[in-house]
Design a protein around this motif. Structure first.
Motif, PDB file in Angstrom:
ATOM      1  N   TYR A 267       0.846  -1.199   0.000  1.00  8.42           N
ATOM      2  CA  TYR A 267       0.000   0.000   0.000  1.00  8.42           C
ATOM      3  C   TYR A 267       0.882   1.250   0.000  1.00  8.42           C
ATOM      4  O   TYR A 267       0.655   2.186  -0.769  1.00  8.42           O
ATOM      5  CB  TYR A 267      -0.918  -0.012   1.226  1.00  8.42           C
ATOM      6  CG  TYR A 267      -1.756   1.228   1.364  1.00  8.42           C
ATOM      7  CD1 TYR A 267      -2.879   1.410   0.573  1.00  8.42           C
ATOM      8  CD2 TYR A 267      -1.425   2.219   2.286  1.00  8.42           C
ATOM      9  CE1 TYR A 267      -3.658   2.554   0.689  1.00  8.42           C
ATOM     10  CE2 TYR A 267      -2.193   3.365   2.407  1.00  8.42           C
ATOM     11  CZ  TYR A 267      -3.303   3.527   1.613  1.00  8.42           C
ATOM     12  OH  TYR A 267      -4.059   4.664   1.739  1.00  8.42           O
ATOM     13  N   TYR A 268       1.902   1.259   0.818  1.00  6.61           N
ATOM     14  CA  TYR A 268       2.838   2.389   0.913  1.00  6.61           C
ATOM     15  C   TYR A 268       3.534   2.626  -0.432  1.00  6.61           C
ATOM     16  O   TYR A 268       3.629   3.751  -0.903  1.00  6.61           O
ATOM     17  CB  TYR A 268       3.857   2.079   2.008  1.00  6.61           C
ATOM     18  CG  TYR A 268       4.940   3.105   2.182  1.00  6.61           C
ATOM     19  CD1 TYR A 268       4.748   4.226   2.975  1.00  6.61           C
ATOM     20  CD2 TYR A 268       6.180   2.941   1.572  1.00  6.61           C
ATOM     21  CE1 TYR A 268       5.757   5.171   3.144  1.00  6.61           C
ATOM     22  CE2 TYR A 268       7.188   3.867   1.739  1.00  6.61           C
ATOM     23  CZ  TYR A 268       6.969   4.974   2.525  1.00  6.61           C
ATOM     24  OH  TYR A 268       7.964   5.897   2.690  1.00  6.61           O
ATOM     25  N   LYS A 269       4.029   1.541  -1.056  1.00  3.80           N
ATOM     26  CA  LYS A 269       4.711   1.666  -2.352  1.00  3.80           C
ATOM     27  C   LYS A 269       3.771   2.194  -3.419  1.00  3.80           C
ATOM     28  O   LYS A 269       4.151   3.028  -4.239  1.00  3.80           O
ATOM     29  CB  LYS A 269       5.249   0.299  -2.796  1.00  3.80           C
ATOM     30  CG  LYS A 269       6.669   0.042  -2.364  1.00  3.80           C
ATOM     31  CD  LYS A 269       7.193  -1.280  -2.832  1.00  3.80           C
ATOM     32  CE  LYS A 269       7.094  -1.466  -4.319  1.00  3.80           C
ATOM     33  NZ  LYS A 269       7.705  -2.712  -4.784  1.00  3.80           N
ATOM     34  N   GLU A 270       2.536   1.691  -3.418  1.00  2.00           N
ATOM     35  CA  GLU A 270       1.545   2.122  -4.403  1.00  2.00           C
ATOM     36  C   GLU A 270       1.244   3.606  -4.249  1.00  2.00           C
ATOM     37  O   GLU A 270       1.198   4.336  -5.231  1.00  2.00           O
ATOM     38  CB  GLU A 270       0.277   1.291  -4.225  1.00  2.00           C
ATOM     39  CG  GLU A 270      -0.752   1.501  -5.306  1.00  2.00           C
ATOM     40  CD  GLU A 270      -1.937   0.587  -5.099  1.00  2.00           C
ATOM     41  OE1 GLU A 270      -3.040   1.116  -4.863  1.00  2.00           O
ATOM     42  OE2 GLU A 270      -1.749  -0.639  -5.156  1.00  2.00           O
TER      43      GLU A 270
ATOM     44  N   GLU B 200       3.181   5.883  -2.904  1.00  5.40           N
ATOM     45  CA  GLU B 200       4.387   6.627  -3.253  1.00  5.40           C
ATOM     46  C   GLU B 200       4.496   6.768  -4.775  1.00  5.40           C
ATOM     47  O   GLU B 200       4.825   7.825  -5.284  1.00  5.40           O
ATOM     48  CB  GLU B 200       5.601   5.883  -2.700  1.00  5.40           C
ATOM     49  CG  GLU B 200       6.838   6.715  -2.605  1.00  5.40           C
ATOM     50  CD  GLU B 200       7.950   5.963  -1.906  1.00  5.40           C
ATOM     51  OE1 GLU B 200       8.436   4.969  -2.471  1.00  5.40           O
ATOM     52  OE2 GLU B 200       8.307   6.371  -0.783  1.00  5.40           O
ATOM     53  N   THR B 201       4.179   5.701  -5.510  1.00  6.29           N
ATOM     54  CA  THR B 201       4.237   5.717  -6.967  1.00  6.29           C
ATOM     55  C   THR B 201       3.203   6.688  -7.529  1.00  6.29           C
ATOM     56  O   THR B 201       3.487   7.432  -8.465  1.00  6.29           O
ATOM     57  CB  THR B 201       3.982   4.299  -7.523  1.00  6.29           C
ATOM     58  OG1 THR B 201       4.918   3.406  -6.941  1.00  6.29           O
ATOM     59  CG2 THR B 201       4.134   4.264  -9.028  1.00  6.29           C
ATOM     60  N   GLU B 202       2.004   6.697  -6.954  1.00  4.12           N
ATOM     61  CA  GLU B 202       0.954   7.601  -7.416  1.00  4.12           C
ATOM     62  C   GLU B 202       1.360   9.057  -7.210  1.00  4.12           C
ATOM     63  O   GLU B 202       1.108   9.902  -8.069  1.00  4.12           O
ATOM     64  CB  GLU B 202      -0.357   7.329  -6.673  1.00  4.12           C
ATOM     65  CG  GLU B 202      -1.034   6.038  -7.090  1.00  4.12           C
ATOM     66  CD  GLU B 202      -2.261   5.739  -6.249  1.00  4.12           C
ATOM     67  OE1 GLU B 202      -2.620   6.562  -5.375  1.00  4.12           O
ATOM     68  OE2 GLU B 202      -2.854   4.682  -6.442  1.00  4.12           O
ATOM     69  N   GLU B 203       2.005   9.357  -6.102  1.00  2.00           N
ATOM     70  CA  GLU B 203       2.426  10.727  -5.806  1.00  2.00           C
ATOM     71  C   GLU B 203       3.487  11.198  -6.785  1.00  2.00           C
ATOM     72  O   GLU B 203       3.487  12.340  -7.205  1.00  2.00           O
ATOM     73  CB  GLU B 203       2.941  10.842  -4.369  1.00  2.00           C
ATOM     74  CG  GLU B 203       1.838  10.752  -3.343  1.00  2.00           C
ATOM     75  CD  GLU B 203       2.363  10.783  -1.916  1.00  2.00           C
ATOM     76  OE1 GLU B 203       3.581  10.993  -1.714  1.00  2.00           O
ATOM     77  OE2 GLU B 203       1.554  10.586  -1.002  1.00  2.00           O
ATOM     78  N   VAL B 204       4.394  10.307  -7.166  1.00  3.69           N
ATOM     79  CA  VAL B 204       5.467  10.658  -8.098  1.00  3.69           C
ATOM     80  C   VAL B 204       4.882  10.943  -9.482  1.00  3.69           C
ATOM     81  O   VAL B 204       5.290  11.857 -10.167  1.00  3.69           O
ATOM     82  CB  VAL B 204       6.525   9.523  -8.174  1.00  3.69           C
ATOM     83  CG1 VAL B 204       7.495   9.750  -9.309  1.00  3.69           C
ATOM     84  CG2 VAL B 204       7.256   9.410  -6.856  1.00  3.69           C
ATOM     85  N   GLN B 205       3.888  10.152  -9.881  1.00  5.89           N
ATOM     86  CA  GLN B 205       3.283  10.322 -11.197  1.00  5.89           C
ATOM     87  C   GLN B 205       2.406  11.556 -11.296  1.00  5.89           C
ATOM     88  O   GLN B 205       2.225  12.089 -12.375  1.00  5.89           O
ATOM     89  CB  GLN B 205       2.463   9.076 -11.561  1.00  5.89           C
ATOM     90  CG  GLN B 205       3.321   7.858 -11.814  1.00  5.89           C
ATOM     91  CD  GLN B 205       2.488   6.617 -12.071  1.00  5.89           C
ATOM     92  OE1 GLN B 205       1.265   6.639 -11.958  1.00  5.89           O
ATOM     93  NE2 GLN B 205       3.151   5.518 -12.400  1.00  5.89           N
ATOM     94  N   SER B 206       1.894  12.035 -10.201  1.00  2.69           N
ATOM     95  CA  SER B 206       0.996  13.190 -10.212  1.00  2.69           C
ATOM     96  C   SER B 206       1.735  14.483 -10.441  1.00  2.69           C
ATOM     97  O   SER B 206       2.830  14.700 -10.104  1.00  2.69           O
ATOM     98  CB  SER B 206       0.248  13.309  -8.890  1.00  2.69           C
ATOM     99  OG  SER B 206      -0.566  12.168  -8.723  1.00  2.69           O
TER     100      SER B 206
END
Length: 41
Positions: free
Chosen positions: A30-33, A35-41
């Protein structure tokens, strides 16, 4: 991986606490997911 999560995972593995290991694994994915969403935004 955050230090608090590493320590809890290590403790769960030492105690062979399968339930805790599963919960912490879900927490990590959940944490990795997130983090990935925040980077892509």
């Amino acid at each position: 991986m955050p230090m608090w999560l590493r320590q809890q995972l290590k403790q769960a593995y030492l105690e062979k606490d399968r339930y805790q290991i599963k919960v912490l694994n879900q927490c990590w994915f959940y944490y990795k997911e997130r983090e990935t969403e925040e980077v892509q935004s």
